[in-house]
Design a protein around this motif. Structure first.
Motif, PDB file in Angstrom:
ATOM      1  N   UNK A 246      49.621   6.621  56.982  1.00 27.82           N
ATOM      2  CA  UNK A 246      51.018   6.199  56.905  1.00 27.82           C
ATOM      3  C   UNK A 246      51.473   6.219  55.460  1.00 27.82           C
ATOM      4  N   UNK A 247      52.458   7.080  55.205  1.00 26.96           N
ATOM      5  CA  UNK A 247      53.150   7.122  53.917  1.00 26.96           C
ATOM      6  C   UNK A 247      54.605   6.806  54.245  1.00 26.96           C
TER       7      UNK A 247
ATOM      8  N   UNK B 290      47.215  12.120  48.542  1.00 27.61           N
ATOM      9  CA  UNK B 290      47.383  12.190  47.080  1.00 27.61           C
ATOM     10  C   UNK B 290      48.845  11.958  46.688  1.00 27.61           C
ATOM     11  N   UNK B 291      49.015  11.596  45.467  1.00 26.28           N
ATOM     12  CA  UNK B 291      50.362  11.381  44.954  1.00 26.28           C
ATOM     13  C   UNK B 291      50.436  10.102  44.152  1.00 26.28           C
ATOM     14  N   UNK B 292      51.629   9.811  43.689  1.00 20.44           N
ATOM     15  CA  UNK B 292      51.822   8.631  42.849  1.00 20.44           C
ATOM     16  C   UNK B 292      51.806   7.341  43.660  1.00 20.44           C
ATOM     17  N   UNK B 293      52.146   7.425  44.920  1.00 26.83           N
ATOM     18  CA  UNK B 293      52.190   6.233  45.764  1.00 26.83           C
ATOM     19  C   UNK B 293      50.985   6.186  46.683  1.00 26.83           C
ATOM     20  N   UNK B 294      50.413   5.017  46.755  1.00 24.85           N
ATOM     21  CA  UNK B 294      49.308   4.800  47.676  1.00 24.85           C
ATOM     22  C   UNK B 294      49.863   4.731  49.092  1.00 24.85           C
ATOM     23  N   UNK B 295      49.165   5.303  50.070  1.00 23.93           N
ATOM     24  CA  UNK B 295      49.639   5.167  51.457  1.00 23.93           C
ATOM     25  C   UNK B 295      49.768   3.690  51.844  1.00 23.93           C
ATOM     26  N   UNK B 296      50.682   3.404  52.744  1.00 23.37           N
ATOM     27  CA  UNK B 296      50.819   2.034  53.253  1.00 23.37           C
ATOM     28  C   UNK B 296      49.546   1.627  53.981  1.00 23.37           C
TER      29      UNK B 296
END
Length: 169
Positions: free
Chosen positions: A33-34, A79-85
Motif C-alpha cells: 500500500x502506497x 522504492x522511493x522517497x516515501x515509505x509504503x503505508x
C-alpha cells in the motif's frame, strides 16, 4: 507460531529487495500500500513460461512462483522517497524444501501431512513483524515441527545478519 520484530527495517528491506536471500521462497500473496494498494497473487501461470526456460521445472511443479521472479517488481513498487503505508508478504516453502526440512529435523510428519510451512512479513505503523506458521492436512497435538520451523527461521535470520527480537504476545 513465533512472532519476530525486525529491528533494523531499512537494512532488512535492503536485504529483502536487493539480494537473492528470499528468492527461493514461494510467494503465496502480497499486498503493498502506497497511494493505492497493489495486490499480488502468487499463483503460478505455467503457460506463461516455455519448457526450455530454466525456471520451468519449478514453475510446473509448484502452485506458487518463487519470490525471485517478482522481487524487482516489488522493489519498484516500494522504492522511493516515501515509505509504503503498509505491506504484507506471505511466503511458503517449496515442496522440495519442505521435504528437506522434514528430513533434516527427523520429523515424524510426512510431506503429505503438511499443506504448507509459512513465513509472513507485515509492515504497518512503522513496525515490521515476521510470523511463522504451519498448515496441516491432519490434526495433531504434536507441536515439535512448529518449534523446529520457528528455530530454523530464527537461524535463517541470524545467518543473514538480520536482527530480530521475539515478541511475547
Amino acid at each position: 507460531m513465533t512472532v519476530l520484530s525486525i529491528l533494523d527495517i531499512k537494512e532488512f528491506m535492503n536485504i529483502f529487495l536487493r539480494t537473492d536471500i528470499f528468492d527461493t521462497f514461494l510467494l503465496s500473496e502480497a499486498s503493498i500500500t502506497t497511494c493505492i494498494t497493489y495486490l499480488l497473487d502468487g499463483h503460478s501461470k505455467t503457460d506463461f513460461f516455455s519448457p526450455e526456460e530454466e525456471i520451468y521445472p519449478i514453475i510446473s511443479e509448484e502452485e506458487y512462483i518463487p519470490f525471485g521472479l517478482v522481487r524487482t517488481v516489488c522493489f519498484d513498487l516500494i522504492k522511493g522517497k516515501r515509505t509504503p503505508s503498509s505491506f504484507k508478504f506471505i511466503f511458503r516453502l517449496s515442496n522440495e524444501n519442505q521435504k528437506r526440512t522434514l528430513a533434516s529435523i527427523g520429523s515424524n510428519f510426512s510431506p503429505e501431512d503438511i499443506s504448507g510451512m509459512y513465513l509472513n512479513l507485515k509492515y504497518q505503523n512503522k513496525q515490521l513483524i515476521c510470523t511463522t506458521g504451519i498448515s496441516y492436512h491432519i490434526f495433531s497435538m504434536d507441536k515439535s515441527l512448529e518449534h523446529a520451523w520457528e528455530d530454523m527461521v530464527k537461524l535463517f535470520f541470524q545467518k543473514h545478519h538480520i536482527a530480530v527480537e521475539v515478541l511475547n504476545l
